[in-house]
Design an enzyme around this catalytic site. Structure first.
Site, mmCIF file in Angstrom:
data_model
loop_
_atom_site.group_PDB
_atom_site.id
_atom_site.type_symbol
_atom_site.label_atom_id
_atom_site.label_comp_id
_atom_site.label_asym_id
_atom_site.label_seq_id
_atom_site.Cartn_x
_atom_site.Cartn_y
_atom_site.Cartn_z
ATOM 1 N N GLY A 17 0.959 -0.723 -0.207
ATOM 2 C CA GLY A 17 0.766 0.385 -0.057
ATOM 3 C C GLY A 17 0.791 1.154 -0.230
ATOM 4 C CE1 TYR A 137 -3.196 -13.677 3.083
ATOM 5 C CE2 TYR A 137 -1.566 -15.034 1.439
ATOM 6 C CZ TYR A 137 -1.636 -13.645 2.091
ATOM 7 O OH TYR A 137 -1.544 -12.283 1.506
ATOM 8 C CG HIS A 180 6.757 -13.239 3.547
ATOM 9 N ND1 HIS A 180 6.104 -11.995 3.847
ATOM 10 C CD2 HIS A 180 6.145 -14.065 3.743
ATOM 11 C CE1 HIS A 180 4.430 -12.622 3.290
ATOM 12 N NE2 HIS A 180 4.776 -13.534 3.186
#
Length: 321
Positions: A17, A137, A180
């Site tokens: 974003g 997910y 991650h």
């Protein structure tokens, strides 16, 4: 999109974003709207409807999501499927109800089967079993893709779904518990360098292959697709190149300037053996990722160094510390 179009960026403070926000501003788009999660809880339908009724955005980038790595997905599967289903449902349906011209939904390459033929084509969706470590997910993201497709079919909306590969860049999550692989490696090697540790432990065998896309490049692709793509068919976004985690670890080690050893903990899970996306559909439209992994790693590490205190604070907030 016109430069004065009202554009809502859901998740404007996250990795994706924030990159979208910077890219739009760079290109001259100025009528941007966004809210923090404290100002607008996207899991609460009444708040979402009130926001859309008040702001009436023309375009929506749906980049808000609960995300995380193998550890987080293993420990909080209910949170991942519940929150993502609620966010997607609320924003997609409100976009229809309040007349949004176009919505872009951010999926993930984890929606593809664990053993999908490589590189993974868009047609591989729902052709096999998912990777168990992030199945909740992935199922939520698949539901979002199918929801956009269904709304286009039933209501004639213009909702598109994109599947970005593994991402990294400014405002990434550097919490070792929930991040991650790439930001986790950056933090591990940096801390080992500062402490003078003799070795850095990396999860798994190092054999799985992964593809990585710089977040600023993704934002450029998203703007390109918002302006040039109209279809219910999902579309992959990536570089078309991958490498073993062992090679990635070496590259991060070199970027950080760490001189110790790398030890692979083979008792830890590897996850999906390979995740390389077929980007021929996007390349046929004329877009290609401009930033090499070496360039992107240097940029990401410099951002981490300049924002280490904030990155640590954000990580602690995620863990409730």
């Amino acid at each position: 999109m016109e430069l004065d179009s009202k554009i809502y960026i859901a998740g404007h403070r996250g990795l994706v974003g924030s990159a979208i926000k910077r890219k739009l501003e760079e290109k001259g788009y100025w009528n941007l709207v966004y809210r923090t999660s404290q100002e607008l809880d996207l899991t609460r339908r009444e708040e979402v409807d009130e926001f859309f009724q008040k702001e009436k955005p023309d375009y929506v980038f749906l980049a808000a999501a609960r995300v995380g790595g193998i550890i987080a997905n293993n420990e909080f599967p209910a949170d991942f499927i519940r929150d993502n289903l609620m966010i997607q449902t609320n924003v997609i349906d409100a976009s229809h109800q309040f007349g949004v011209k176009k919505l872009l939904f951010l999926g993930s390459t984890c929606v593809y089967p664990k053993y999908a033929p490589q590189p993974m084509r868009e047609e591989s969706l729902l052709t096999g079993l998912l990777e168990p470590t992030n199945e909740p997910y992935a199922i939520a993201k698949i539901a979002g893709i199918k929801m956009c497709e269904a709304y286009n079919k039933q209501y004639g909306t213009d909702f598109i779904s994109v599947m970005p590969t593994n991402l990294y860049g400014p405002y990434d999550n550097y919490d070792l518990h929930s991040s991650h692989v790439l930001p986790a490696l950056i933090r591990k090697f940096h801390e080992a360098k500062v402490k003078g540790d003799e070795a850095v432990v990396v999860w798994g065998t190092g054999e799985p292959r992964r593809e990585f896309l710089y977040s600023e490049d993704l934002a450029d692709a998203l703007l390109f697709l918002m302006n040039n793509y109209k279809s219910s068919e999902l579309i992959n976004i990536g570089t078309g190149k991958d490498m073993p985690i062992s090679m990635l670890a070496e590259k991060v080690k070199e970027t950080v300037g760490y001189n110790g050893k790398i030890v692979f903990d083979t008792k830890k899970p590897d996850g999906t053996p390979r995740k390389l996306v077929d980007v021929s559909r996007l390349r046929s439209m004329g877009w290609k990722a401009p930033t090499s992994l070496s360039e992107g790693l240097a940029l990401a590490y410099n951002w981490f160094l300049e924002n280490e205190a904030d990155a640590t604070l954000m990580a602690n907030k995620r863990r409730g510390i």
